[in-house]
Design a protein around this motif. Sequence first.
Motif, PDB file in Angstrom:
ATOM      1  N   LYS A   9       7.386  -5.546   5.686  1.00 18.31           N
ATOM      2  CA  LYS A   9       6.256  -4.718   6.116  1.00 18.31           C
ATOM      3  C   LYS A   9       5.255  -5.614   6.838  1.00 18.31           C
ATOM      4  CE  LYS A   9       3.019  -4.874   3.669  1.00 18.31           C
ATOM      5  NZ  LYS A   9       1.701  -5.440   3.899  1.00 18.31           N
ATOM      6  N   THR A 127       6.995   9.214  -5.555  1.00 25.53           N
ATOM      7  CA  THR A 127       5.703   8.789  -5.005  1.00 25.53           C
ATOM      8  C   THR A 127       4.770   8.325  -6.113  1.00 25.53           C
ATOM      9  OG1 THR A 127       5.963  10.367  -3.194  1.00 25.53           O
ATOM     10  CG2 THR A 127       3.754   9.498  -3.592  1.00 25.53           C
ATOM     11  N   ASP A 136       1.407  -1.378  -2.036  1.00 26.21           N
ATOM     12  CA  ASP A 136       2.222  -1.349  -0.822  1.00 26.21           C
ATOM     13  C   ASP A 136       3.538  -0.604  -0.999  1.00 26.21           C
ATOM     14  OD1 ASP A 136       0.509  -2.659   0.886  1.00 26.21           O
ATOM     15  OD2 ASP A 136       1.391  -4.638   0.591  1.00 26.21           O
ATOM     16  N   VAL A 139       4.079   3.035   1.037  1.00 31.86           N
ATOM     17  CA  VAL A 139       4.370   2.988   2.474  1.00 31.86           C
ATOM     18  C   VAL A 139       5.781   2.468   2.733  1.00 31.86           C
ATOM     19  CG1 VAL A 139       3.547   0.646   3.007  1.00 31.86           C
ATOM     20  CG2 VAL A 139       3.291   2.469   4.693  1.00 31.86           C
ATOM     21  N   ARG A 146       3.204   3.690  10.461  1.00 36.51           N
ATOM     22  CA  ARG A 146       2.206   4.726  10.168  1.00 36.51           C
ATOM     23  C   ARG A 146       0.902   4.062   9.775  1.00 36.51           C
ATOM     24  NH1 ARG A 146       4.682   8.476   6.674  1.00 36.51           N
ATOM     25  NH2 ARG A 146       6.710   7.489   6.896  1.00 36.51           N
ATOM     26  N   MET A 148      -1.913   3.417   7.039  1.00 39.52           N
ATOM     27  CA  MET A 148      -2.051   3.368   5.585  1.00 39.52           C
ATOM     28  C   MET A 148      -3.531   3.228   5.271  1.00 39.52           C
ATOM     29  SD  MET A 148      -0.342   0.625   2.912  1.00 39.52           S
ATOM     30  CE  MET A 148      -1.310  -0.766   3.516  1.00 39.52           C
ATOM     31  N   GLY A 152      -3.784   2.138  -0.350  1.00 39.55           N
ATOM     32  CA  GLY A 152      -2.361   2.277  -0.073  1.00 39.55           C
ATOM     33  C   GLY A 152      -1.800   3.636  -0.437  1.00 39.55           C
ATOM     34  N   SER A 154      -2.928   6.674   0.616  1.00 41.14           N
ATOM     35  CA  SER A 154      -3.063   7.691   1.652  1.00 41.14           C
ATOM     36  C   SER A 154      -2.274   7.250   2.888  1.00 41.14           C
ATOM     37  CB  SER A 154      -4.538   7.899   2.009  1.00 41.14           C
ATOM     38  OG  SER A 154      -4.679   8.859   3.026  1.00 41.14           O
ATOM     39  N   LEU A 155      -1.242   8.014   3.230  1.00 40.44           N
ATOM     40  CA  LEU A 155      -0.349   7.646   4.325  1.00 40.44           C
ATOM     41  C   LEU A 155      -0.408   8.683   5.425  1.00 40.44           C
ATOM     42  CD1 LEU A 155       2.798   6.525   2.279  1.00 40.44           C
ATOM     43  CD2 LEU A 155       0.913   5.108   3.110  1.00 40.44           C
TER      44      LEU A 155
END
Length: 288
Positions: A9, A127, A136, A139, A146, A148, A152, A154-155
Amino acid sequence: MLTTRAPAKINLTLHVLGRRQDGYHELESLVAFSGAGDTLSLTPDETLSLDVAGPTASAAGAGADNLVLRAAQRLAEDVKGLRLGRFRLEKRLPVAAGIGGGSSDAAAALRLLARANGLAADDPRLTAVARAVGSDVPVCLDPRARMMRGAGESLGAPIRLPLLPSVLINPGVPVATAPVFAALGLQPGASRKGAGHCDIDARPGAEELLAALRKGRNDLEDAACLQAPVIVDALAILRAARGCRLARMSGSGATCFAVFATRRDAVRAARVIRAQHPEWWVNTAVLR
């Protein structure tokens, strides 16, 4: 045996907006993923175990604190009768490196367990476990570029990035996340002015994206450089490379990345850096 990749990532940007009353820092980050990464396999069984191999296996460890086991155990608590199994992790990514290696491994474990147990990819229990295991991990569950936000949790919707030929380097110095955030000196409830992130289209062009990235930053970079001054050297080397269009640190460090004009430029830069610093982890990648 079920197998999946656990890609690195990369925080293309990382803005710290402030610190919440619960102690977590409020973030906005454009996240992308690399083809480079670990590989995780699962052989369904009645018992849970983990075997770790690969170049960075010794740093990752296979004990109870490994995020693969923590994610599996937590999901077993939430899903009654969950079938577990024997995990094998081929560890290639550096550890404590700012590229979410352990988080991506944990997310890969959740994906494999979902496949082995017939759980939908969007099952809310996956989730919930991801959020509980690490900031992390959510995501990394669906590793696509996307935004973030928050801590972490709220995506944003997936973003179709243009292909970004890149070089990732890690100078071999682990950087602890907590001291880097602590160096910002933000008290709970405090906010930082002018820290907002510019908007990113759902399908930006290459020049449009690079312009937006140049307006962004990594607010943890200065603090991480104080903790590990070699990051300054790594960034200078990347910025001096022919064809480099942007260089920045990812996450809380010490991994740095550079976006290049062409794949040929990226490959050439990686070859030169490896020759100069054979002890560093150097990887060419296409971020997406």
